[in-house]
Design a protein around this motif. Structure first.
Motif, PDB file in Angstrom:
ATOM      1  N   LYS A  60       0.822  -1.207   0.000  1.00 46.12           N
ATOM      2  CA  LYS A  60       0.000   0.000   0.000  1.00 46.12           C
ATOM      3  C   LYS A  60       0.856   1.258   0.000  1.00 46.12           C
ATOM      4  CE  LYS A  60      -3.794   2.206   2.538  1.00 46.12           C
ATOM      5  NZ  LYS A  60      -4.700   2.084   3.715  1.00 46.12           N
ATOM      6  N   ARG A  61       1.881   1.283   0.815  1.00 40.77           N
ATOM      7  CA  ARG A  61       2.749   2.464   0.861  1.00 40.77           C
ATOM      8  C   ARG A  61       3.553   2.608  -0.436  1.00 40.77           C
ATOM      9  NH1 ARG A  61       3.122   4.065   6.499  1.00 40.77           N
ATOM     10  NH2 ARG A  61       4.566   5.749   5.900  1.00 40.77           N
ATOM     11  N   PHE A  62       3.943   1.484  -1.015  1.00 38.90           N
ATOM     12  CA  PHE A  62       4.663   1.495  -2.294  1.00 38.90           C
ATOM     13  C   PHE A  62       3.797   2.119  -3.374  1.00 38.90           C
ATOM     14  CE2 PHE A  62       5.826  -0.415  -6.358  1.00 38.90           C
ATOM     15  CZ  PHE A  62       7.211  -0.354  -6.352  1.00 38.90           C
ATOM     16  N   LEU A 214       8.910  -3.375   6.907  1.00 33.49           N
ATOM     17  CA  LEU A 214       9.619  -2.416   7.755  1.00 33.49           C
ATOM     18  C   LEU A 214       8.848  -1.099   7.801  1.00 33.49           C
ATOM     19  CD1 LEU A 214      12.260  -2.123   9.380  1.00 33.49           C
ATOM     20  CD2 LEU A 214      13.313  -1.172   7.320  1.00 33.49           C
ATOM     21  N   ILE A 215       8.395  -0.636   6.636  1.00 33.62           N
ATOM     22  CA  ILE A 215       7.475   0.509   6.559  1.00 33.62           C
ATOM     23  C   ILE A 215       6.127  -0.072   6.160  1.00 33.62           C
ATOM     24  CG2 ILE A 215       6.987   2.722   5.463  1.00 33.62           C
ATOM     25  CD1 ILE A 215       9.944   2.980   4.851  1.00 33.62           C
ATOM     26  N   ASP A 216       5.282  -0.344   7.130  1.00 35.20           N
ATOM     27  CA  ASP A 216       4.020  -1.043   6.881  1.00 35.20           C
ATOM     28  C   ASP A 216       2.878  -0.049   6.709  1.00 35.20           C
ATOM     29  OD1 ASP A 216       2.506  -3.289   6.450  1.00 35.20           O
ATOM     30  OD2 ASP A 216       3.140  -4.288   8.288  1.00 35.20           O
ATOM     31  N   PRO A 220       3.826   4.637  11.637  1.00 32.95           N
ATOM     32  CA  PRO A 220       3.722   6.095  11.717  1.00 32.95           C
ATOM     33  C   PRO A 220       4.747   6.778  10.812  1.00 32.95           C
ATOM     34  CG  PRO A 220       3.743   5.100  13.916  1.00 32.95           C
ATOM     35  CD  PRO A 220       4.092   4.019  12.943  1.00 32.95           C
ATOM     36  N   THR A 221       4.356   7.889  10.270  1.00 36.11           N
ATOM     37  CA  THR A 221       5.273   8.654   9.439  1.00 36.11           C
ATOM     38  C   THR A 221       6.457   9.123  10.277  1.00 36.11           C
ATOM     39  OG1 THR A 221       3.473   9.436   8.028  1.00 36.11           O
ATOM     40  CG2 THR A 221       5.521  10.705   7.991  1.00 36.11           C
ATOM     41  N   GLU A 369       2.962  12.237   2.370  1.00 33.47           N
ATOM     42  CA  GLU A 369       2.926  11.353   3.530  1.00 33.47           C
ATOM     43  C   GLU A 369       1.859  11.765   4.536  1.00 33.47           C
ATOM     44  OE1 GLU A 369       4.548   8.434   4.703  1.00 33.47           O
ATOM     45  OE2 GLU A 369       4.772   8.308   2.536  1.00 33.47           O
ATOM     46  N   ALA A 370       1.419  13.029   4.440  1.00 37.63           N
ATOM     47  CA  ALA A 370       0.405  13.500   5.375  1.00 37.63           C
ATOM     48  C   ALA A 370      -0.947  12.864   5.128  1.00 37.63           C
ATOM     49  CB  ALA A 370       0.287  15.025   5.290  1.00 37.63           C
ATOM     50  N   THR A 371      -1.133  12.286   3.958  1.00 37.87           N
ATOM     51  CA  THR A 371      -2.394  11.608   3.651  1.00 37.87           C
ATOM     52  C   THR A 371      -2.122  10.409   2.771  1.00 37.87           C
ATOM     53  OG1 THR A 371      -4.512  11.786   2.517  1.00 37.87           O
ATOM     54  CG2 THR A 371      -2.757  13.207   1.730  1.00 37.87           C
TER      55      THR A 371
END
Length: 457
Positions: A60-62, A214-216, A220-221, A369-371
């Motif tokens: 999702k973050r990717f 690692l960044i799931d 948190p940002t 990253e804020a949203t």
């Protein structure tokens, strides 16, 4: 250091251990040497390595980062690497990831450009390029089809593409004007028909889990990635300062109208117009480098694209070839330093082409990253992408003209090149042959034809 996942399923229950900057540096360097296949292939490599295999970042973050990069001008794969590197290891991580994505390609292209200019008339080298040029024509046509199949979702988008083709083919309209007109159409058109200009999600959604990352999704940002006006002003100030410093050095040493100064200014503008990938900005690069400044010829431009297709890194790195040839032929350091002139020009062009990409990511990343919701302002991009299809089709016709009638319409028709071009087109569209095997086969055919055909006469 190999960070491949072990086969045992229990390891998927815990995220990987924190990644050191040195370990990440080794990966980004490796990626710079294996990033073949254009943006789609490069993004696929990063997804396999970072999401599936190493689990440095979740699906999702990717995809959230990728969506942001798709909205920006510039090479989206390089920007994605910069974004992930920045998210993991602050500014130095982003700069390292983005730079190492480009530097191997720069060094390789400088070497290949020197070989091209120094030995280009040798029968073996000439034969290889004779076979590759028709393949490049087929690749550009395939790019128009690939982008068009995603972008031309309705008759309005088809109309924008057709208008862009007519504008550049019949009226020689500058590419920036086409981009501006398409963006305005998308901006105002979205107000009365938002469904017409909705951006298609060509990369799918985040449906599969490969275990904790690692960044799931819910990580948190980190503090450095949180938005602040002070950080935004700092990044913009430093970025603009670097541009002014570099341009000031060129003006002081080369003069306002010097070749390197003109290259710096021209490729700054090109960097801000690369919506839709490298193929989209190539017509603009052609208009400037070939027709306006005469840094190289149209035939050399095709050869440069062929070299760009066979090297790792973003395809827009073809601009390094343009810079090298221009610096060499214009003798920017004098007649006794042709290689240094070419290498310097290639480096200058690369710097001004990629500096905006770093600024976009390091300045805009915290806001994104804020949203993790849907990104807005996509309608102009949809219209620009549709216009890009028409522009790329014009580029394919331009390449075909130079390949099939190398001496103009009054000269002979090159039937052998036509056969290679048709075969390459069938291989791409019908048999889905990869870029590297296609170029290798066409190079071998071109070499055989140029070496053996004279013997049969």
């Amino acid at each position: 250091m190999d960070t491949a996942l072990p086969d045992a399923p229990p390891t998927l229950s815990a995220p990987p251990s924190p990644i050191s900057f040195a370990e990440a540096l080794r990966f980004w360097l490796k990626l710079g040497f294996i990033s073949f296949g254009g943006p789609a292939g490069q993004i696929a490599i990063m997804h396999t390595e970072l999401v599936e295999r190493r689990r440095w970042i979740s699906e999702k973050r990717f995809l959230h980062a990728l969506n942001f990069c798709m909205l920006l001008p510039g090479p989206e794969a390089q920007q994605l690497a910069t974004y992930i590197g920045w998210l993991m290891h602050r500014t130095r991580g982003g700069i390292a990831a983005g730079a190492l994505f480009v530097l191997p390609s720069l060094f390789i292209l400088i070497a290949l450009s020197w070989v091209y200019l120094r030995f280009g008339n040798v029968p073996v080298v000439a034969g290889i390029f004779y076979g590759i040029k028709p393949a490049v024509t087929a690749l550009v046509l395939h790019a128009a089809h690939r982008i068009g199949s995603r972008a031309l979702k309705n008759r309005w988008m088809w109309g924008i593409a057709a208008a862009a083709f007519v504008a550049i083919f019949a009226f020689d309209t500058p590419f920036p004007a086409i981009v501006l007109a398409a963006g305005l159409i998308g901006h105002f058109g979205a107000r009365w028909a938002p469904e017409v200009f909705a951006l298609g999600g060509g990369h799918g959604g985040a449906r599969q889990s490969y275990g904790p990352a690692l960044i799931d999704d819910d990580t948190p940002t980190p503090a450095h990635a949180r938005f602040s006006r002070a950080h935004l002003a700092k990044v913009l100030g430093i970025g603009l300062g670097l541009w002014l410093l570099a341009m000031g050095v060129l003006v002081a040493t080369q003069g306002l109208h010097g070749t390197l100064t003109q290259m710096g200014w021209f490729f700054t503008k090109a960097a801000l117009l690369t919506f839709g990938g490298a193929y989209a900005v190539l017509p603009y690069v052609y208009q400037g480098a070939v027709e306006q400044y005469h840094w190289l010829s149209g035939a050399q431009m095709i050869d440069g694209l062929a070299l760009g297709e066979t090297t790792p890194g973003p395809l827009i790195m073809v601009v390094a070839f343009v810079g090298f040839v221009g610096g060499w032929l214009q003798q920017v350091l004098g007649p006794d330093a042709l290689f240094l002139a070419g290498a310097l020009a290639a480096t200058v062009v690369t710097f001004f082409t990629f500096l905006p990409s770093f600024i976009f990511i390091l300045a805009g990343g915290p806001a994104i990253e804020a949203t993790h919701g849907r990104l807005g302002f996509t309608a102009p991009l949809s219209a620009i992408t549709a216009a890009v299809v028409g522009v790329i089709l014009n580029l394919a016709l331009f390449f075909a003209y130079h390949v099939l009638w190398p001496h103009g319409f009054n000269g002979r028709f090159d039937a052998v090149s036509a056969v290679i071009a048709v075969a390459a087109t069938l291989a791409l569209f019908r048999f889905k042959v990869g870029v590297m095997p296609l170029l290798g086969a066409c190079a071998a055919i071109g070499l055989a034809v140029t070496l053996w055909l004279p013997l049969l006469r």
